[in-house]
Scaffold this active site. Structure first.
Site, short mmCIF file in Angstrom:
data_model
loop_
_atom_site.label_atom_id
_atom_site.label_comp_id
_atom_site.label_asym_id
_atom_site.label_seq_id
_atom_site.Cartn_x
_atom_site.Cartn_y
_atom_site.Cartn_z
N GLY A 91 0.82 -1.22 0.00
CA GLY A 91 0.00 0.00 0.00
C GLY A 91 0.85 1.26 0.00
N ALA A 92 0.22 2.39 0.44
CA ALA A 92 0.85 3.71 0.32
C ALA A 92 1.40 3.87 -1.10
CB ALA A 92 1.93 3.89 1.38
N GLY B 116 5.64 4.70 -8.67
CA GLY B 116 6.42 3.48 -8.92
C GLY B 116 5.49 2.27 -8.99
N HIS B 117 4.60 2.15 -8.00
CA HIS B 117 3.62 1.04 -8.02
C HIS B 117 2.74 1.14 -9.27
CE1 HIS B 117 4.11 1.46 -3.48
NE2 HIS B 117 4.42 0.20 -3.69
N LYS C 68 13.67 -1.05 -7.59
CA LYS C 68 14.26 -0.34 -6.44
C LYS C 68 14.68 -1.39 -5.40
CE LYS C 68 12.02 1.88 -3.16
NZ LYS C 68 12.58 1.38 -1.89
N GLN D 73 15.31 -8.04 -3.72
CA GLN D 73 14.02 -8.72 -3.54
C GLN D 73 13.57 -9.37 -4.85
OE1 GLN D 73 10.41 -7.24 -1.30
NE2 GLN D 73 9.90 -6.42 -3.29
N SER E 216 9.36 5.87 -3.10
CA SER E 216 9.21 4.88 -2.03
C SER E 216 8.11 5.36 -1.10
CB SER E 216 10.52 4.78 -1.24
OG SER E 216 10.30 4.17 0.01
O1 PAF Z 1 8.08 -4.68 -2.06
C1 PAF Z 1 7.15 -4.72 -1.24
O2 PAF Z 1 6.33 -3.81 -1.12
C2 PAF Z 1 6.99 -5.94 -0.35
O3 PAF Z 1 8.24 -6.42 0.03
C3 PAF Z 1 6.13 -7.04 -0.97
C4 PAF Z 1 6.78 -7.63 -2.21
C5 PAF Z 1 4.78 -6.51 -1.31
C6 PAF Z 1 5.96 -8.19 0.04
O4 PAF Z 1 5.32 -7.76 1.20
#
Ligand code: PAF
Length: 280
Positions: free
Chosen positions: A30-31, A35-36, A150, A154, A186
């Site tokens: 969320g937030a 970028g999302h 970013k 991960q 971010s």
């Molecule tokens: O990148 C993120 O926002 C988190 O690490 C994710 C991939 C949603 C897992 O909680």
């Protein structure tokens, strides 16, 4: 726009869609920011259905205060998503719903990818990320899942996760989106005051200069140079700067022409921890 809170509803929704549709998953906490939204747009372009999960996953926070202060803005998130398309499905479960029982992490062996950088400085972080992402991937069985670069480490770890778990899901990394001053977008940027948000532009400025220097200087020279820049900065505190190859994330000892490298950085601006990286 459909908002789903339970696994049962989600399963019913997915089976009502039949088996032939392609599904894009964008996992988030969320937030949401631009970028999302870039991930969401890519998923909408490439799939019949796009599902955005919004869940602040407690098991990936090694710092209690960071978890408590993590912004939660569901209504604003939904407004942003609706502006992309009304067809998106949002899955926003509670912790007890998604963890069904004890809220703890599995332990993973990501072949060493988890031990460096974020893994070294945030103990248990990637076990938490692996746990939640594996749950979401198994629950939703998307065709593709989208992650921002970013969090490049991960992204590499999730690719390894699907390889190890043998899940037929394409993991797609998407370029970092930046604010006008270069700061990587971010959710944590919201916690910076106006002045620090400007100061934090120094992170990307230094990464760009490091990239330039890496063309002609040794890795050690660049590592030292970046440290010196932050030592001299009054507001930002360097946690680490590493240069590592993009496949194994092994810190560079001597440059190898056959490998591609990235520079990875974590910096504190007051009590806000920011990360960024750059292809060298
Ligand atoms: O990148 C993120 O926002 C988190 O690490 C994710 C991939 C949603 C897992 O909680």
């Amino acid at each position: 726009m459909q908002l789903i809170n339970t696994k049962k509803e989600l399963k019913a929704y997915l089976s009502s869609q039949g088996k032939t549709k392609t599904i894009g998953l964008v996992p988030t906490m969320g937030a949401l920011h631009l970028g999302h939204i870039s991930l969401v747009k890519k998923s909408v372009e490439e799939n019949d259905l796009t599902l955005v999960s919004i869940f602040v996953n407690p098991t990936q926070f090694n710092n209690k205060e960071d978890l408590e202060k993590y912004p939660s803005t569901l209504e604003a998130d939904i407004t942003l998503l609706k502006a992309v398309t009304d067809k998106i499905v949002v899955f926003a479960p509670t912790a007890s719903e998604i963890y069904s029982g004890e809220v703890t992490s599995n332990t993973y062996d990501f072949e060493g990818l988890e031990n460096v950088m974020e893994g070294e400085f945030r103990k248990g972080h990637f076990d938490g990320v692996g746990t939640i992402v594996e749950k979401l991937l198994r629950l939703i069985s998307p065709t593709r899942a989208y992650f921002g670069e970013k969090d490049f480490q991960q992204f590499r770890i999730i690719k390894k996760l699907v390889e190890i778990a043998n899940l037929p899901i394409e993991i797609i990394g998407c370029p970092i989106v930046r604010e006008a001053n270069g700061l990587a977008m971010s959710s944590r940027n919201e916690r910076l005051d106006k002045e620090l948000r400007q100061e934090a532009a120094f992170i990307y400025k230094t990464l760009r200069a490091a990239k330039h220097k890496f063309g002609t200087k040794s890795a050690n020279f660049v590592l030292d140079w970046v440290k010196k820049q932050f030592n001299a900065h009054p507001k930002l505190k360097l946690e680490y700067f590493k240069i590592a190859d993009v496949d194994q994330l092994k810190p560079v000892v001597r440059k190898n022409k056959k490998l591609k490298y990235r520079g990875f950085i974590a910096v504190y601006a007051a009590d806000v921890r920011l990360i960024d990286n750059i292809a060298l």
